[in-house]
Design a protein around this motif. Sequence first.
Motif, PDB file in Angstrom:
ATOM      1  N   UNK A   1       0.847  -1.199   0.000  1.00  0.00           N
ATOM      2  CA  UNK A   1       0.000   0.000   0.000  1.00  0.00           C
ATOM      3  C   UNK A   1       0.879   1.244   0.000  1.00  0.00           C
ATOM      4  N   UNK A   2       0.266   2.375  -0.382  1.00  0.00           N
ATOM      5  CA  UNK A   2       0.989   3.637  -0.520  1.00  0.00           C
ATOM      6  C   UNK A   2       0.780   4.515   0.711  1.00  0.00           C
ATOM      7  N   UNK A   3       1.813   5.259   1.113  1.00  0.00           N
ATOM      8  CA  UNK A   3       1.658   6.201   2.216  1.00  0.00           C
ATOM      9  C   UNK A   3       2.556   7.404   2.004  1.00  0.00           C
ATOM     10  N   UNK A   4       2.161   8.540   2.557  1.00  0.00           N
ATOM     11  CA  UNK A   4       2.967   9.761   2.450  1.00  0.00           C
ATOM     12  C   UNK A   4       3.838   9.852   3.706  1.00  0.00           C
ATOM     13  N   UNK A   5       5.157   9.877   3.493  1.00  0.00           N
ATOM     14  CA  UNK A   5       6.082   9.744   4.621  1.00  0.00           C
ATOM     15  C   UNK A   5       7.002  10.949   4.756  1.00  0.00           C
ATOM     16  N   UNK A   6       7.562  11.082   5.975  1.00  0.00           N
ATOM     17  CA  UNK A   6       8.705  11.983   6.169  1.00  0.00           C
ATOM     18  C   UNK A   6       9.929  11.160   5.764  1.00  0.00           C
ATOM     19  N   UNK A   7      10.554  11.554   4.656  1.00  0.00           N
ATOM     20  CA  UNK A   7      11.660  10.737   4.148  1.00  0.00           C
ATOM     21  C   UNK A   7      13.011  11.379   4.470  1.00  0.00           C
ATOM     22  N   UNK A   8      13.017  12.271   5.442  1.00  0.00           N
ATOM     23  CA  UNK A   8      14.228  12.953   5.872  1.00  0.00           C
ATOM     24  C   UNK A   8      13.853  14.349   6.314  1.00  0.00           C
ATOM     25  N   UNK A   9      14.806  15.080   6.886  1.00  0.00           N
ATOM     26  CA  UNK A   9      14.487  16.428   7.368  1.00  0.00           C
ATOM     27  C   UNK A   9      14.054  17.313   6.200  1.00  0.00           C
ATOM     28  N   UNK A  10      12.945  17.992   6.374  1.00  0.00           N
ATOM     29  CA  UNK A  10      12.379  18.909   5.372  1.00  0.00           C
ATOM     30  C   UNK A  10      11.877  18.193   4.113  1.00  0.00           C
ATOM     31  N   UNK A  11      11.728  16.857   4.168  1.00  0.00           N
ATOM     32  CA  UNK A  11      11.368  16.128   2.940  1.00  0.00           C
ATOM     33  C   UNK A  11      10.167  15.208   3.161  1.00  0.00           C
ATOM     34  N   UNK A  12       9.210  15.274   2.219  1.00  0.00           N
ATOM     35  CA  UNK A  12       8.140  14.277   2.222  1.00  0.00           C
ATOM     36  C   UNK A  12       8.157  13.533   0.892  1.00  0.00           C
ATOM     37  N   UNK A  13       7.619  12.313   0.893  1.00  0.00           N
ATOM     38  CA  UNK A  13       7.565  11.544  -0.352  1.00  0.00           C
ATOM     39  C   UNK A  13       6.697  10.313  -0.161  1.00  0.00           C
ATOM     40  N   UNK A  14       6.244   9.727  -1.254  1.00  0.00           N
ATOM     41  CA  UNK A  14       5.394   8.525  -1.191  1.00  0.00           C
ATOM     42  C   UNK A  14       6.262   7.298  -1.010  1.00  0.00           C
ATOM     43  N   UNK A  15       5.839   6.410  -0.108  1.00  0.00           N
ATOM     44  CA  UNK A  15       6.564   5.155   0.119  1.00  0.00           C
ATOM     45  C   UNK A  15       5.596   3.979  -0.022  1.00  0.00           C
ATOM     46  N   UNK A  16       6.152   2.835  -0.309  1.00  0.00           N
ATOM     47  CA  UNK A  16       5.360   1.605  -0.415  1.00  0.00           C
ATOM     48  C   UNK A  16       5.552   0.816   0.883  1.00  0.00           C
ATOM     49  N   UNK A  17       4.450   0.389   1.503  1.00  0.00           N
ATOM     50  CA  UNK A  17       4.521  -0.333   2.786  1.00  0.00           C
ATOM     51  C   UNK A  17       3.624  -1.559   2.732  1.00  0.00           C
ATOM     52  N   UNK A  18       3.869  -2.500   3.659  1.00  0.00           N
ATOM     53  CA  UNK A  18       2.919  -3.607   3.810  1.00  0.00           C
ATOM     54  C   UNK A  18       1.658  -3.076   4.489  1.00  0.00           C
ATOM     55  N   UNK A  19       0.532  -3.685   4.162  1.00  0.00           N
ATOM     56  CA  UNK A  19      -0.706  -3.327   4.866  1.00  0.00           C
ATOM     57  C   UNK A  19      -0.511  -3.651   6.346  1.00  0.00           C
ATOM     58  N   UNK A  20      -0.931  -2.759   7.282  1.00  0.00           N
ATOM     59  CA  UNK A  20      -0.733  -3.078   8.702  1.00  0.00           C
ATOM     60  C   UNK A  20      -1.561  -4.284   9.139  1.00  0.00           C
ATOM     61  N   UNK A  21      -1.140  -4.887  10.255  1.00  0.00           N
ATOM     62  CA  UNK A  21      -1.798  -6.107  10.752  1.00  0.00           C
ATOM     63  C   UNK A  21      -2.508  -5.768  12.066  1.00  0.00           C
ATOM     64  N   UNK A  22      -3.735  -6.244  12.232  1.00  0.00           N
ATOM     65  CA  UNK A  22      -4.495  -5.964  13.459  1.00  0.00           C
ATOM     66  C   UNK A  22      -4.198  -7.009  14.523  1.00  0.00           C
ATOM     67  N   UNK A  23      -3.855  -6.564  15.741  1.00  0.00           N
ATOM     68  CA  UNK A  23      -3.809  -7.452  16.891  1.00  0.00           C
ATOM     69  C   UNK A  23      -5.230  -7.734  17.355  1.00  0.00           C
ATOM     70  N   UNK A  24      -5.419  -8.553  18.410  1.00  0.00           N
ATOM     71  CA  UNK A  24      -6.785  -8.955  18.807  1.00  0.00           C
ATOM     72  C   UNK A  24      -7.717  -7.774  19.130  1.00  0.00           C
ATOM     73  N   UNK A  25      -7.163  -6.677  19.696  1.00  0.00           N
ATOM     74  CA  UNK A  25      -8.039  -5.559  20.085  1.00  0.00           C
ATOM     75  C   UNK A  25      -8.002  -4.395  19.092  1.00  0.00           C
TER      76      UNK A  25
END
Length: 352
Positions: A1-25
């Motif tokens: 999945x896609x997310x907008x990240x802080x990719x360093x000081x003063x920098x933002x950019x789109x990154x590719x991540x795994x979909x998060x996983x839900x714990x029991x609660x």
Amino acid sequence: MKGLARIGKDKIGWVEKDRPVAGPRDAILRPLALAPCTSEVHMIWGDIGDYMPTDRVVGHEAVGIVDEVGSEVGDFKPGDRVIVPAITPNYLRTPSQRGFAQHCDGMCSGMPFCMAKDGVFAEYFHVNDADAQLTPIPDGVSLEQALMIGDMMTTGFYGAELANVQLGSTVAVFGIGPVGLMAVAGAHLLGAARILAVGSRPNAVKVAREYGATEIIDYHNGDTVAQIMGLTDGKGVDAAITAGGDVSTIGQAVEVLQPGGTVGNVNVMEHAESIPIPLGAWGGGLGDKTIRGGLCPGGRARMERLAALVRYGRIDPGKLVTHRFTNFEDIEEALLLMHEKPKNLIKPAVIL
Ligand code: NDP
Ligand code: ZN
């Protein structure tokens, strides 16, 4: 999945991540509406995000639709449309039991979004302890209004609560960005008689008056303290809320405060080691003036009460939204806008 990240000081950019996983609660949500916060601006372009990994997804203001819940979640199911508080603490910790869940695992740790895990500017995001955090969007509450509850409303109102605003109080509010405007509205709802609001952006000045400001003070037009003292016949105010300015603003708030009064700070300050407090204005330390500063409370109980204020017409936080976007990717432009702060901006929002 896609997310907008802080990719360093003063920098933002789109990154590719795994979909998060839900714990029991926990729950996994998809965004229905997103907004950037000035606190993100501090994290990306200021000093306070330097600890973050270089691909941390940012964002902590969202309304979402539940996509998946853990096995122990009782009150929510896929498809539910919910308000997500910016602050999602662990309510099992002892600081939470003492009433300060915002600091459940150490100072300001009640906001895992961005600080300890990926934030909400992603195609999917994770919410810990869903039953304790999420609130269904009540009938009659728009996505824009719901989006302004989870951070702006709880923070501004907390400023008014910290400052101990009482029926009939005279209140100074330093800063009328979206947080300060909610502080004006909170002071008004708590029964302030007179609200002196400090700021200059024309849109914000208009909304401040609509939310209950009785007088507007432009800090560009001379010394703010002198202007407030002039308007109060030299008496000063009962309560002061700081929601903007710099490290000198709390000192100014102490100067305009009457003995017995309280400063409620919700502004994030940086670029200094300490704040100057004028000793004379504090009676050499004996002035009975209180300074409180706090991270906004989150949690379902508070969100339900704030949402009820919107549902029953006591406040319309949707007035904060001045710039609207409709595509998920537009959150990048909205965040850049929050950094640039053009004069006609109060709050940008992406409504999907
Ligand atoms: P904005 O930048 O939109 O608003 C700041 C306001 O301060 C503006 O009205 C601005 O005036 C005013 N201002 C600037 N300089 C001065 C000055 N010298 N004296 C008085 N007023 C001044 O910020 P937000 O409303 O988005 O956020 C405010 C703060 O709240 C931020 O620091 C943010 O990080 C923090 N925050 C804190 C949270 C908490 O839980 N404690 C949660 C969320 C946010 P003008 O009209 O001229 O622009
Ligand atoms: Zn915020």
